[in-house]
Write a protein that holds these residues in place. Structure first.
Motif, PDB file in Angstrom:
ATOM      1  N   SER A   1       8.543 -25.207  -2.583  1.00  0.00           N
ATOM      2  CA  SER A   1       8.802 -26.635  -2.712  1.00  0.00           C
ATOM      3  C   SER A   1      10.290 -26.824  -2.982  1.00  0.00           C
ATOM      4  N   ALA A   2      10.845 -27.851  -2.350  1.00  0.00           N
ATOM      5  CA  ALA A   2      12.275 -28.122  -2.509  1.00  0.00           C
ATOM      6  C   ALA A   2      12.473 -29.615  -2.759  1.00  0.00           C
ATOM      7  N   ILE A   3      13.427 -29.908  -3.682  1.00  0.00           N
ATOM      8  CA  ILE A   3      13.754 -31.306  -3.966  1.00  0.00           C
ATOM      9  C   ILE A   3      14.582 -31.856  -2.811  1.00  0.00           C
ATOM     10  N   ARG A   4      14.311 -33.094  -2.459  1.00  0.00           N
ATOM     11  CA  ARG A   4      15.052 -33.724  -1.364  1.00  0.00           C
ATOM     12  C   ARG A   4      16.544 -33.667  -1.644  1.00  0.00           C
ATOM     13  N   GLY A   5      17.303 -33.208  -0.621  1.00  0.00           N
ATOM     14  CA  GLY A   5      18.752 -33.097  -0.755  1.00  0.00           C
ATOM     15  C   GLY A   5      19.221 -31.707  -1.097  1.00  0.00           C
ATOM     16  N   THR A   6      18.292 -30.806  -1.509  1.00  0.00           N
ATOM     17  CA  THR A   6      18.696 -29.439  -1.828  1.00  0.00           C
ATOM     18  C   THR A   6      18.511 -28.547  -0.608  1.00  0.00           C
ATOM     19  N   MET A   7      18.721 -27.222  -0.777  1.00  0.00           N
ATOM     20  CA  MET A   7      18.599 -26.272   0.332  1.00  0.00           C
ATOM     21  C   MET A   7      17.315 -25.466   0.180  1.00  0.00           C
ATOM     22  N   ALA A   8      16.645 -25.216   1.303  1.00  0.00           N
ATOM     23  CA  ALA A   8      15.474 -24.340   1.340  1.00  0.00           C
ATOM     24  C   ALA A   8      15.806 -23.138   2.214  1.00  0.00           C
ATOM     25  N   ARG A   9      15.209 -21.979   1.859  1.00  0.00           N
ATOM     26  CA  ARG A   9      15.514 -20.742   2.590  1.00  0.00           C
ATOM     27  C   ARG A   9      14.220 -19.942   2.766  1.00  0.00           C
ATOM     28  N   PHE A  10      13.981 -19.526   3.997  1.00  0.00           N
ATOM     29  CA  PHE A  10      12.835 -18.679   4.298  1.00  0.00           C
ATOM     30  C   PHE A  10      13.334 -17.308   4.752  1.00  0.00           C
TER      31      PHE A  10
ATOM     32  N   GLU B   1      20.215 -13.087  10.614  1.00  0.00           N
ATOM     33  CA  GLU B   1      19.390 -11.953  11.017  1.00  0.00           C
ATOM     34  C   GLU B   1      18.070 -11.886  10.250  1.00  0.00           C
ATOM     35  N   ASP B   2      18.093 -12.248   8.955  1.00  0.00           N
ATOM     36  CA  ASP B   2      16.921 -12.043   8.108  1.00  0.00           C
ATOM     37  C   ASP B   2      16.358 -13.318   7.514  1.00  0.00           C
ATOM     38  N   SER B   3      16.867 -14.507   7.856  1.00  0.00           N
ATOM     39  CA  SER B   3      16.393 -15.706   7.161  1.00  0.00           C
ATOM     40  C   SER B   3      16.678 -16.956   7.980  1.00  0.00           C
ATOM     41  N   LEU B   4      16.081 -18.072   7.489  1.00  0.00           N
ATOM     42  CA  LEU B   4      16.316 -19.408   8.029  1.00  0.00           C
ATOM     43  C   LEU B   4      16.705 -20.303   6.861  1.00  0.00           C
ATOM     44  N   SER B   5      17.847 -20.999   6.981  1.00  0.00           N
ATOM     45  CA  SER B   5      18.329 -21.881   5.913  1.00  0.00           C
ATOM     46  C   SER B   5      18.245 -23.327   6.376  1.00  0.00           C
ATOM     47  N   ILE B   6      17.738 -24.204   5.455  1.00  0.00           N
ATOM     48  CA  ILE B   6      17.599 -25.629   5.747  1.00  0.00           C
ATOM     49  C   ILE B   6      18.349 -26.397   4.656  1.00  0.00           C
ATOM     50  N   PRO B   7      19.601 -26.791   4.884  1.00  0.00           N
ATOM     51  CA  PRO B   7      20.338 -27.542   3.855  1.00  0.00           C
ATOM     52  C   PRO B   7      19.932 -29.020   3.848  1.00  0.00           C
ATOM     53  N   ASN B   8      20.124 -29.653   2.670  1.00  0.00           N
ATOM     54  CA  ASN B   8      19.922 -31.103   2.539  1.00  0.00           C
ATOM     55  C   ASN B   8      18.550 -31.513   3.087  1.00  0.00           C
ATOM     56  N   VAL B   9      17.498 -30.903   2.543  1.00  0.00           N
ATOM     57  CA  VAL B   9      16.146 -31.146   3.067  1.00  0.00           C
ATOM     58  C   VAL B   9      15.739 -32.598   2.849  1.00  0.00           C
ATOM     59  N   HIS B  10      14.908 -33.104   3.782  1.00  0.00           N
ATOM     60  CA  HIS B  10      14.335 -34.437   3.662  1.00  0.00           C
ATOM     61  C   HIS B  10      12.880 -34.386   4.121  1.00  0.00           C
ATOM     62  N   GLU B  11      12.213 -35.561   4.127  1.00  0.00           N
ATOM     63  CA  GLU B  11      10.785 -35.577   4.396  1.00  0.00           C
ATOM     64  C   GLU B  11      10.445 -35.015   5.777  1.00  0.00           C
ATOM     65  N   GLY B  12      11.322 -35.174   6.742  1.00  0.00           N
ATOM     66  CA  GLY B  12      11.065 -34.671   8.083  1.00  0.00           C
ATOM     67  C   GLY B  12      11.043 -33.162   8.168  1.00  0.00           C
ATOM     68  N   ASP B  13      11.604 -32.476   7.146  1.00  0.00           N
ATOM     69  CA  ASP B  13      11.598 -31.012   7.159  1.00  0.00           C
ATOM     70  C   ASP B  13      10.291 -30.432   6.642  1.00  0.00           C
ATOM     71  N   GLU B  14       9.437 -31.251   6.077  1.00  0.00           N
ATOM     72  CA  GLU B  14       8.188 -30.738   5.507  1.00  0.00           C
ATOM     73  C   GLU B  14       7.268 -30.246   6.624  1.00  0.00           C
ATOM     74  N   GLY B  15       6.622 -29.100   6.422  1.00  0.00           N
ATOM     75  CA  GLY B  15       5.722 -28.545   7.422  1.00  0.00           C
ATOM     76  C   GLY B  15       5.576 -27.048   7.258  1.00  0.00           C
ATOM     77  N   THR B  16       4.941 -26.416   8.252  1.00  0.00           N
ATOM     78  CA  THR B  16       4.697 -24.976   8.243  1.00  0.00           C
ATOM     79  C   THR B  16       5.682 -24.300   9.177  1.00  0.00           C
ATOM     80  N   TYR B  17       6.414 -23.317   8.654  1.00  0.00           N
ATOM     81  CA  TYR B  17       7.431 -22.581   9.414  1.00  0.00           C
ATOM     82  C   TYR B  17       6.885 -21.186   9.720  1.00  0.00           C
ATOM     83  N   THR B  18       7.035 -20.782  10.974  1.00  0.00           N
ATOM     84  CA  THR B  18       6.505 -19.492  11.423  1.00  0.00           C
ATOM     85  C   THR B  18       7.630 -18.666  12.014  1.00  0.00           C
TER      86      THR B  18
END
Length: 1193
Positions: A551-560, A593-610
């Protein structure tokens, strides 16, 4: 010969066939190099029909096409004699073909070439021949000149107007018309017979006409010949009143016409007979006279009319489109009216020209191999089988006797064949009604081994996976194949390896040490050939650090994370998906090479990443979900201070900068209520086609307040705007002023253009209409164009306001070019691309022929047939459809479901084949085949019957385990519903079970009539697991597994007895209920004799369903109990008290009972008195059960 030898000859044949050791014929692969070098006798590929009728206006073409290597040469016989094609200047033979073309451009009569033709195709290895082709010229003679006298007949009499059309080839179609070229109206009274005559069951005055004309239509010449018209005069006893009101219900207009009993006009007499050929159409006719007009009914002696029977011509004609043997018998027609009835019997006999049961097929053998050709046919009478070799009777073969060949009835056996004995054999099956001719060559092939696959192939496989190394090969005799690794050691087979008959090497579990070069070597007496396959074993590709849910707060960065381990020699590709759709990686989303970064997350980024990792031979995936949280969720105090809500509606809409197809719209933002506006939706409404309906036009980011709107011509717009934030949508703004765009020609091409026939002689052209906003102007029309494809004819055109147009009088299933354009008052739109449409389909005219089966297994069978000529499909070929059903089981007494099932085969090859699966073993099946286009099925092929082989049975019908004591288990079962063969017994396996531990497996066998078994337990508490299967000669069937119960916890049986249904339990429950009832009555009596209370103070209080307790815990008898009904009474529907039939009041001395002033009963209950007796207060003896209970109290 067989007839002379008698039973001895039959025994010898049976013994020879039993002891015959046949080597399977060689299947020659379709490899182009092998086919090019393969020497083969001729094979007939195409020939004209046996009964060949030609149009005298066209050149005559007699087809004969064959293939072989070397290329065959062709010759012809005419009327049994050699036909010298080169001597006749009108006759030519096509190059590399035997097809004859007879031209009449320089004169000549087609009738001079009528006769019987047969084509011979020969090369160095044999001669194939066509069937005998009877060539006849179509004839359409004129009607003989004749003077027809007027026909005078009395009203009510029967009448037959004879047609007698001139004999044509083929016979013409007849129909009746009047002078206005309108068909003569036919009904129950007036109809045309099968011979073309016009029958009147009774004549009416209105039948008087001077223009009854019979017409004959000749199909080949497309001409219609008309007979001189009949004049019919009807004599009436009274004048014919055409205006009489009685005519609507009385066909005789009120005139008295004598009623008559039915009498048959066709056929005559009481019985007749018909002979019809199997597969042909049967038409039976009964036409009767009489007043009133008789009705016709049909019956079949010994049973009902089956589903194949169709009744035509107002029930006067019985039709069966394709006759089979079961349609033979006695058919009866009955004509009846109010006066009487009459019957006629028609005895139908079905004969059959020969048809194939087992058609001989080509045979390719290696030297010294054995083989056989089988030719089996059926018919009525039974056909005679004759064998020919290279076109000559086999018994008169001029060559030296062939010791490797022997003829036994319908079979030719070949033993130890040698090079040079290749030939084409013909099987001729004939009876009184026709013949069949089939060619089958026997080719003796010797060929050194050849490798058919690619050379030096590289195979990559993941470690621990099963892999296959292919090595397709061919040779004659069949080569022996062996595999070697790294050119060393003996052949690979067994253990870790397995070699299949087609040359494939299976490695059951590839390991690193299996990497290397594998060599396959094929060898026979003519030589050897080898090929190599290189195998590389790779490490598997794995995701070692997978993405995790977060879970990520809106406006922060998420990393998979997605860290991968793979074989270093295999390049990898990493891709990301969001909600199973490719993820667009732009300037914001970053992938390394090893990850996916999503900066400044918002509601449209919510979902399942594969994350998906792929190499050329394997892949791995892992998924995780991202949840976006609002800032307010971490700051409740702030949320309470700044509540969010939907935004206010935008205000002050203004239009500016008008253009022909766009205008600028400006608005002012409303209050966003602490949630920023993310989107503006612009909607429009127009007042010309859908007035009052608002539709979405476009959407814009939340920081816009002025946009240019792209518009359509000829629309009177007004606009409104809706604001959207994270909470929801605002109310729509007030509408803007209206804006009218100018008109223009249509700029959208109508979509969905197609052409398809709804009848066999039309084509319906249809398309999707333009949207209202795509009209661009008033009076929208569509201009549609069509013409026959590849004919060079001019375009036909029509303009319509609808969305379809029907082209009439087309030929059946021919292609058309079609195009379309829209047009309005401002001009023409763009033309569409030309599409191809087709006119309507008709029923296919030809059935698939030579339907046969091979390789019959227990559950499947191979189906073969000769395809139809594509021109007879009369539509788009869809499939060959097999109808099959189960006629019965070979297990005696077993009833089966005879429901028809279908399976389609799409095949356009010259020798099609298919596999019919999911059959029931040990069963009798029947099949036939039709060819189908998109709308219709063609006539059925010959029916084929076959019997599937025995299979393994289904599971037993049931399997019960009954354990009523601690030391015995009783087993019961029943035979399977589908034994799939002859049951030879049952196999029972069982073992002790204790949690995950199991004991030694034990086994018992039983005869097929044994369905019970008792097992004694060695000690208490032992549990068993049982496995029961039925047996046939093929093997054990499906296993029925059951486990015995814990005897200490349950008395177990598959048909457990419900304790609630046991007699002892029911008796016990009744006794307990009776005791409780007695106790309740005793308590009630004691309470009624207890404390006293004033009635008047309580009688008006409302009812209370619960007794109240006093402070000391005892019940307060000063309650409303006196106002309640006695036990045993019932509440009525209106809430009053309904007295029970056995109310305690009935046991009092009066109807009302006697109470003290305080409401208590006076004395004991007494016996009920009659209503007319004097009421008294004295007690009676305790003669009732209630008194007895009271005395106990």
């Amino acid at each position: 010969m067989l007839a002379q030898g008698g039973p001895w000859a039959l025994s010898v044949i049976s013994l020879v066939l039993l002891l015959w050791q046949e080597v399977s014929a060689i299947d020659v692969p379709l490899d182009s190099k092998i086919q090019q070098d393969l020497k083969q006798p001729p094979t007939i590929m195409k020939q004209s029909l046996k009964d060949y009728i030609v149009d005298p206006r066209d050149n005559i073409i007699i087809e004969c096409e064959a293939k072989g290597n070397p290329v065959p040469t062709f010759s012809w016989r005419r009327n049994g004699k050699f036909f010298n094609v080169g001597k006749d200047p009108r006759v030519t033979m096509r190059k590399r073909s035997g097809t004859l073309e007879i031209s009449f451009r320089s004169g000549g009569r087609p009738e001079d070439y009528e006769g019987e033709y047969q084509c011979f195709a020969s090369n160095d290895f044999g001669t194939a021949l066509t069937s005998k082709i009877l060539l006849r010229v179509s004839k359409s003679p004129l009607w003989p000149k004749e003077v027809l006298e007027p026909v005078v007949v009395s009203e009510g009499s029967p009448l037959v107007l004879a047609c007698n059309p001139p004999p044509g080839l083929p016979p013409p179609l007849t129909f009746w018309m009047d002078s206005a070229m309108m068909p003569i109206t036919q009904d129950k009274r007036v109809s045309m017979g099968l011979n073309g005559d016009l029958y009147f069951s009774n004549v009416l005055a209105k039948d008087s006409h001077t223009d009854y004309s019979c017409n004959a239509r000749f199909l080949f010449t497309h001409t219609i010949q008309q007979k001189n018209p009949f004049t019919l005069k009807v004599q009436t006893k009274e004048p014919y009143n055409d205006t009489s009101s009685v005519n609507s219900t009385d066909p005789y207009g009120g005139r008295k016409v004598a009623v008559t009993t039915p009498n048959f006009l066709s056929p005559t007499g009481t019985d007749s007979s018909r002979m019809v050929m199997r597969g042909e159409k049967l038409n039976l006719e009964c036409i009767a006279s009489g007043v009133p007009t008789p009705s016709i009914k049909w019956f079949k002696k010994g049973g009902d009319l089956n589903q194949k029977v169709k009744l035509d011509n107002f029930n006067k004609t019985l039709r069966i489109d394709s006759v089979s043997e079961e349609d033979a018998g006695e058919y009866m027609c009955m004509a009846n009216n109010q006066i009487g009835s009459i019957r006629h019997s028609i005895y139908v006999q079905v004969k059959a020209a020969p048809y194939w049961l087992d058609q001989p097929s080509n045979l390719v053998l290696a030297p010294d191999e054995n083989g056989r050709l089988v030719c089996r046919a059926n018919g009525n009478p039974k056909p005679h089988i004759q064998w020919l070799v290279n076109g000559e009777p086999i018994e008169s073969d001029s060559s030296l006797p062939n010791p490797s060949r022997s003829v036994v009835g319908d079979t030719i056996m070949f033993r130890s064949v040698q090079i040079g004995s290749s030939a084409v054999y013909q099987c001729n099956a004939s009876n009184d009604h026709g013949y069949l001719l089939a060619n089958a060559f026997v080719s003796i092939l010797d060929m050194a081994p050849r490798m058919l696959g690619p050379k030096n192939q590289l195979i990559k496989v993941i470690e621990n996976n099963r892999t296959f190394l292919d090595c397709p090969y061919f040779g004659s005799p069949l080569p022996e194949l062996r595999w070697f690794k790294n050119g060393q050691g003996s052949g690979l087979d067994g253990g870790h390896y397995r070699v299949y008959i087609n040359g494939t090497l299976e490695i059951k579990r590839a390991r690193a040490e299996d990497q290397g070069t594998y060599t396959c070597v094929a060898s026979n007496i003519l030589g050897k050939e080898e090929n190599q396959v290189r195998l590389e074993v790779k490490e598997p590709t794995r995701i070692v650090r997978a993405p995790e849910h977060q879970s990520a707060i809106r406006g922060t960065m998420a990393r998979f994370d997605c860290r991968v381990k793979s074989d270093l020699t295999l390049p990898i590709t990493v891709t990301w998906l969001k909600d199973d759709k490719p993820l667009s990686l732009g300037s914001r989303l970053k992938k390394d090479e090893d990850s996916l970064s999503i900066p400044n997350v918002h509601e449209g980024d919510e979902g399942t990443y594969t994350c998906t990792v792929r190499t050329e031979i394997d892949q791995d995936t892992a998924s995780a979900r991202l949840t976006v949280l609002e800032d307010a969720s971490l700051s409740p105090s702030q949320s309470s201070v700044l509540p969010t809500d939907r935004p206010d509606a935008p205000m002050d809409l203004e239009l500016s900068d008008p253009e022909a197809r766009n205008v600028r719209l400006t608005w002012i933002h409303g209050d966003d209520h602490n949630s920023p506006v993310t989107l503006f939706v612009v909607q429009f409404e127009e007042d010309r086609w859908q007035s009052g309906k608002w539709q979405n036009l476009s959407s814009y980011p939340g920081d816009f307040n002025s946009v240019i709107l792209e518009l359509s011509p000829f629309v009177n717009y007004q606009f409104r705007v809706i604001a959207v934030n994270s909470v929801g949508q605002s109310r729509p703004s007030l509408p803007s002023q209206r804006y009218q765009t100018s008109g223009a020609p249509p700029d959208v091409i109508p979509s969905g253009l197609k052409g398809w026939g709804t009848k066999k002689n039309n084509m319906e052209i249809s398309w999707e209409p333009l949207l209202d906003t795509e009209r661009n102007g008033p009076n929208l029309n569509y201009s549609v164009w069509w013409r026959r494809k590849d004919t060079g004819e001019e375009w036909s055109n029509v303009t319509t306001v609808g969305t379809k147009h029907i082209v009439h009088d087309t030929e059946t299933y021919v292609p058309y070019e079609i195009k379309l354009q829209a047009v309005n008052d401002f001009g023409l739109g763009r033309e569409s691309n030309i599409i191809i449409g087709y006119s309507g389909e008709d029923k296919p005219t030809a059935p698939p022929t030579d339907l046969r089966v091979s390789k019959i297994d227990s559950t499947k069978v191979n189906v073969h047939w000769t395809p139809v000529d594509p021109s007879t499909v009369l539509g788009e070929f869809k499939e060959y459809r097999v109808y099959y059903w189960r006629e019965g089981s070979m297990v005696k007494g077993l009833r089966v479901n005879k429901e028809k099932r279908t399976k389609g085969f799409y095949s356009t090859v010259a020798q099609p084949t298919g596999i019919l699966t999911d059959l029931q073993p040990y069963s009798h099946y029947r099949i036939y085949m039709v060819v189908a286009n998109n709308r219709y099925e063609g006539p059925p092929s010959n029916h084929v019957e076959f019997r599937t082989k025995e299979g393994v049975p289904e599971a037993p019908k049931f399997f019960k385990i009954i354990q009523r004591s601690t030391d015995v288990i009783h087993l019961e079962w029943d035979k399977p519903l589908e034994p799939n063969g002859i049951l030879i017994g049952y196999k029972l396996r069982y073992q002790t079970v204790n949690g995950s531990r199991v004991g030694l497996m034990q086994m018992e066998s039983f005869l097929p009539n044994v369905t019970t078994y008792t097992l004694r337990l060695p000690e208490r508490g032992i549990r068993y697991k049982f496995y029961l299967a039925a047996l046939t000669q093929v093997g054990a069937g499906e296993v029925y597994a059951e486990e015995s119960p814990h005897f200490t916890n349950e008395a177990y049986s598959k048909d457990q007895v419900d304790i609630a249904t046991q007699g002892w339990f029911i008796g016990l429950m009744c006794a307990i209920a009776l005791i409780i009832l007695i106790l309740l009555i005793v308590c009630f009596i004691k309470r009624s004799r207890g404390g006293k209370y004033p009635v008047r103070e309580k009688k008006d209080l409302p009812l209370d369903a619960v007794d109240q307790k006093g402070e000391d815990g005892s019940f307060d008898y000063h309650s409303d109990e006196d106002n309640k009904p006695l036990q045993g009474s019932q509440n009525s529907l209106d809430g009053g008290v309904k007295e029970s039939d056995d109310s305690l009041v009935d046991y009092g001395e009066g109807g009302d009972g006697q109470f003290n002033e305080d409401g208590s009963f006076i004395g004991q209950y007494t016996v009920k008195k009659d209503k007319d007796e004097t009421e008294g207060n004295e007690s009676s003896e305790a003669t009732s059960p209630v008194n007895a209970i009271y005395s106990l109290a």
